[in-house]
Enzyme design. Structure first.
Site, mmCIF file in Angstrom:
data_model
loop_
_atom_site.group_PDB
_atom_site.id
_atom_site.type_symbol
_atom_site.label_atom_id
_atom_site.label_comp_id
_atom_site.label_asym_id
_atom_site.label_seq_id
_atom_site.Cartn_x
_atom_site.Cartn_y
_atom_site.Cartn_z
ATOM 1 N N SER A 135 0.842 -1.202 0.000
ATOM 2 C CA SER A 135 0.000 0.000 0.000
ATOM 3 C C SER A 135 0.870 1.243 0.000
ATOM 4 O O SER A 135 2.016 1.222 0.482
ATOM 5 C CB SER A 135 -0.893 0.012 1.248
ATOM 6 O OG SER A 135 -1.557 1.245 1.396
ATOM 7 N N TYR A 161 -1.519 0.491 10.848
ATOM 8 C CA TYR A 161 -1.730 -0.175 9.554
ATOM 9 C C TYR A 161 -0.549 0.088 8.621
ATOM 10 O O TYR A 161 -0.037 -0.834 7.959
ATOM 11 C CB TYR A 161 -3.020 0.355 8.938
ATOM 12 C CG TYR A 161 -3.304 -0.117 7.537
ATOM 13 C CD1 TYR A 161 -3.847 -1.383 7.301
ATOM 14 C CD2 TYR A 161 -3.053 0.705 6.445
ATOM 15 C CE1 TYR A 161 -4.122 -1.809 6.003
ATOM 16 C CE2 TYR A 161 -3.328 0.292 5.148
ATOM 17 C CZ TYR A 161 -3.855 -0.970 4.934
ATOM 18 O OH TYR A 161 -4.128 -1.383 3.655
#
Length: 249
Positions: free
Chosen positions: A142, A155
């Site tokens: 990501s 995260y």
């Protein structure tokens, strides 16, 4: 064992919107195995993949957080369907950053699913594919891991760790016949981000899946989705820390 020819496409995270979109693109003529919790409740996903042209669609029970189950799952898929052609790690959680800052157990749960479980499954899959001397692995990193932001550092740190592990594994697999694709999307508009304001350079699950399938076909090692995130990530690394800590999610 399935003796129809090519080995199966394994989707780990059989309810994932991106995973199912990618399964549909890889489906024509293939045996597709959807792995997820409550695998007997995947009728909608099975129907979508069958409609896309899969020769066979199977489901298998899979709890990403149960690390002890990973090896037996890989072994059972290979035993039933033959060496895995493509494995897609499409599972993960976003978690709640505010909760994670006060609740250590929640912070650990995010990292366990988004990093430790990925490392475990990738290691088992890579070993099986090395033995077969072929196979493709798809890992979803990501933009959040390119430079970890204060706004989602739990995260983001898991994605940063996963990206580093996958990069090293890709090098370790060089010359073995096994390839690994690292997919680095930005904000994806879907169930996981429902209720959140889309960030710049957002994409949909279908767009992520389409770009991933094209990168697989070209034998790429990495792909940014959209492509403009690559240059953006390079610029992000140059920002002063006092500016960076104020950046939103």
């Amino acid at each position: 064992m399935d003796d129809t020819g090519a080995g199966p496409v394994l989707i780990l995270g059989g309810r994932s919107e991106i995973g199912i979109e990618l399964a549909r693109l890889l489906a024509p003529g293939a045996t597709v195995v959807l792995a997820a919790r409550k695998a007997d409740q995947l009728d909608e996903q099975v129907a979508a993949v069958k409609a896309a042209g899969a020769q066979t669609v199977r489901t298998v029970e899979f709890d990403a957080d149960d690390l002890a189950s990973h090896g037996p799952l890989v072994d059972s898929v290979v035993a039933e369907h033959g060496p895995i052609t493509t494995a897609v790690l499409a599972f993960g959680i976003l978690g709640d950053q505010a909760r994670a800052e006060a609740d250590a157990a929640h912070a650990v749960a995010i990292v366990h699913t988004d990093y430790l479980a990925q490392v475990s499954m990738l290691t088992y899959l890579a070993a099986a594919m090395r033995q077969a001397e072929k196979g493709r692995l798809v890992v979803f990193s990501s933009i959040a891991g390119a430079r970890v932001r204060r706004a989602n550092y739990v995260y983001g740190s898991a994605k940063a760790g996963l990206d580093g592990f996958a990069s090293g594994l890709a090098d370790a697999l060089h010359g073995t016949g096994v390839k690994l694709l690292i997919v680095r999307p930005g904000f994806v508009i879907g169930r996981m981000t429902q209720g959140m304001d889309p960030a710049p350079l957002s994409s949909t699950p279908a767009q992520v899946a389409g770009a991933t399938a094209r990168a697989l076909a070209k034998g790429r090692r990495t792909v940014w989705i959209p492509w403009a995130l690559g240059p953006a990530a390079a610029v992000m690394r140059l920002l002063p820390q006092f500016v960076w800590r104020r950046m939103p999610r």
